[in-house]
Design a protein around this motif. Structure first.
Motif, PDB file in Angstrom:
ATOM      1  N   THR A 226      -1.641   5.658  -0.797  1.00  0.00           N
ATOM      2  CA  THR A 226      -0.440   5.023  -0.957  1.00  0.00           C
ATOM      3  C   THR A 226      -0.266   3.513  -1.044  1.00  0.00           C
ATOM      4  OG1 THR A 226      -0.319   5.139   1.511  1.00  0.00           O
ATOM      5  CG2 THR A 226       0.757   6.968   0.462  1.00  0.00           C
ATOM      6  N   GLU A 227      -1.382   2.964  -0.708  1.00  0.00           N
ATOM      7  CA  GLU A 227      -1.484   1.651  -0.557  1.00  0.00           C
ATOM      8  C   GLU A 227      -1.513   0.854  -1.988  1.00  0.00           C
ATOM      9  OE1 GLU A 227      -4.908   0.397   1.653  1.00  0.00           O
ATOM     10  OE2 GLU A 227      -4.373   1.692   3.432  1.00  0.00           O
TER      11      GLU A 227
ATOM     12  N   GLN B 100       2.108   1.117  -3.157  1.00  0.00           N
ATOM     13  CA  GLN B 100       2.432   0.138  -2.790  1.00  0.00           C
ATOM     14  C   GLN B 100       2.314  -1.296  -3.634  1.00  0.00           C
ATOM     15  OE1 GLN B 100       5.004   0.209  -0.550  1.00  0.00           O
ATOM     16  NE2 GLN B 100       5.577  -1.787  -0.449  1.00  0.00           N
TER      17      GLN B 100
ATOM     18  N   LYS C 232       4.195  -0.769  -6.638  1.00  0.00           N
ATOM     19  CA  LYS C 232       5.608  -1.060  -6.644  1.00  0.00           C
ATOM     20  C   LYS C 232       5.982  -2.552  -6.672  1.00  0.00           C
ATOM     21  CE  LYS C 232       9.339  -0.361  -3.169  1.00  0.00           C
ATOM     22  NZ  LYS C 232       9.601   0.053  -1.735  1.00  0.00           N
ATOM     23  N   ARG C 233       5.071  -3.224  -6.313  1.00  0.00           N
ATOM     24  CA  ARG C 233       5.146  -4.696  -6.312  1.00  0.00           C
ATOM     25  C   ARG C 233       4.903  -5.242  -7.826  1.00  0.00           C
ATOM     26  NH1 ARG C 233       5.736  -9.228  -7.680  1.00  0.00           N
ATOM     27  NH2 ARG C 233       5.541 -10.898  -6.478  1.00  0.00           N
TER      28      ARG C 233
END
Length: 332
Positions: free
Chosen positions: A235-236, A239, A242-243
């Motif tokens: 999930t890191e 994330q 996502k950025r």
């Protein structure tokens, strides 16, 4: 025979085949170069006696140099079995040895954690993972945008990423264990769960000293699927993406170098895996994707009603698996 939901789910997993995410020849060339470059680098193993509540176990702090010469800390434990081991200085009859790796954010813990293996008469090397929960630091410089956690470190660089350091640290842990005089190098197993299970698998694929693998609910499997669906450390990376959505292909390319989906066929030693069907961290699809590609002797135990855990039942299966393997392949 009547079919129910559980048998249907089992059939789906047994036939789950994910495509490779990297060209095998390119991957082999990458690891050939990496392993050859590190083969001559000294381990600089150091051992220091430690206190232990076990009167019949010699416990030492063992340190070796991992990737980028980061000192990796561990426990080296030898049961003082009458007629088998003499002392920490050497063994009359070298013992089977297991190397264990912790789950994500965990560390090697206390020596008592390994009592079940020591009771079997095995030497144990239990190591930290760099920068996570233990005494081991991390010399690797962070050169690119990382999010909270560790695995996104330098994720755009296949040979400079946190996954690269993590993997080489683990491979060198096996080398450090094999080099100890108490260790019977013909009976050397790697063991772990979750992150530790992924590291056990990748050691089985990349270090020929490994003679058995136990990987419970392993991470580092079918990682592209995991980035999309898993609640794990991946999930890191989600994330991060996502950025920086434009980095998707570069991130997935780095992961492909360490994904057991692509490395599974390199495993030559017997393997025991487990999968928990209610596990949202290391999803059963990811584990079966790798299991279905392993060509060595293998066994996978399913736990349809378990989450991200290693049950007492599986703990016993681990012991039985290694007892059988070490008897089948005795010391030379």
């Amino acid at each position: 025979m009547l079919e129910h939901a559980i048998t249907r789910r089992k059939g789906e997993l047994e036939h789950y085949n994910a495509p490779l995410t990297m060209d095998p020849a390119e991957l082999d060339a990458f690891w050939s170069d990496v392993l050859q470059a590190y083969a001559a680098k000294p381990l600089d193993v150091r051992r220091e006696r430690a206190e232990s509540p076990f009167a019949s176990v010699t416990v030492e702090r063992l340190t070796y140099l991992g990737y980028d010469e980061t000192p990796i800390h561990g426990w080296f434990m030898v049961p003082e079995l009458q007629g088998h081991a003499e002392s920490a200085a050497g063994a009359a009859h070298p013992l089977p040895c297991i190397v264990t790796f912790p789950g994500y954010t965990d560390d090697r813990g206390y020596p008592e954690r390994y009592a079940s293996w020591l009771l079997q008469g095995y030497a144990v090397l239990a190591v930290d993972v760099r920068g996570q929960g233990g005494e081991t630091g991390n010399y690797m410089p962070l050169r690119a945008d990382a999010v909270k956690g560790w695995v996104s470190g330098n994720v755009l660089e296949p040979e400079g990423s946190y996954y690269h350091a993590l993997t080489l640290d683990a491979i060198r842990a096996v080398d450090a264990a094999a080099a100890q005089p108490e260790t019977d190098a013909a009976r050397l197993a790697v063991v772990g769960a979750s992150q530790g299970g992924g590291l056990a698998l990748i050691c089985g694929a990349l270090n020929p000293s490994v003679t058995a693998v136990i990987a419970d609910i392993p991470n580092m499997c079918h990682m592209d699927y995991g980035v999309l669906h898993s609640a794990s450390s991946l999930t890191e990376l989600a994330q991060h993406l996502k950025r920086y959505p434009d980095r998707l292909e570069a991130v997935l390319r780095t992961l492909a170098h360490y994904d057991m989906l692509n490395l599974a066929t390199r495993i030559q030693s017997p393997v025991l895996l487990s999968a928990c069907w209610k596990d949202s961290v290391c999803l059963p699809e990811t584990i079966y994707a790798v299991y279905n590609r392993i060509t060595a002797d293998k066994m996978l135990l399913d736990y349809p009603f378990n989450g991200h855990e290693v049950s007492e039942s599986q703990q016993r299966e681990r012991i039985l698996f290694l007892n059988q393997h070490f008897r089948q392949y005795p010391s030379k």
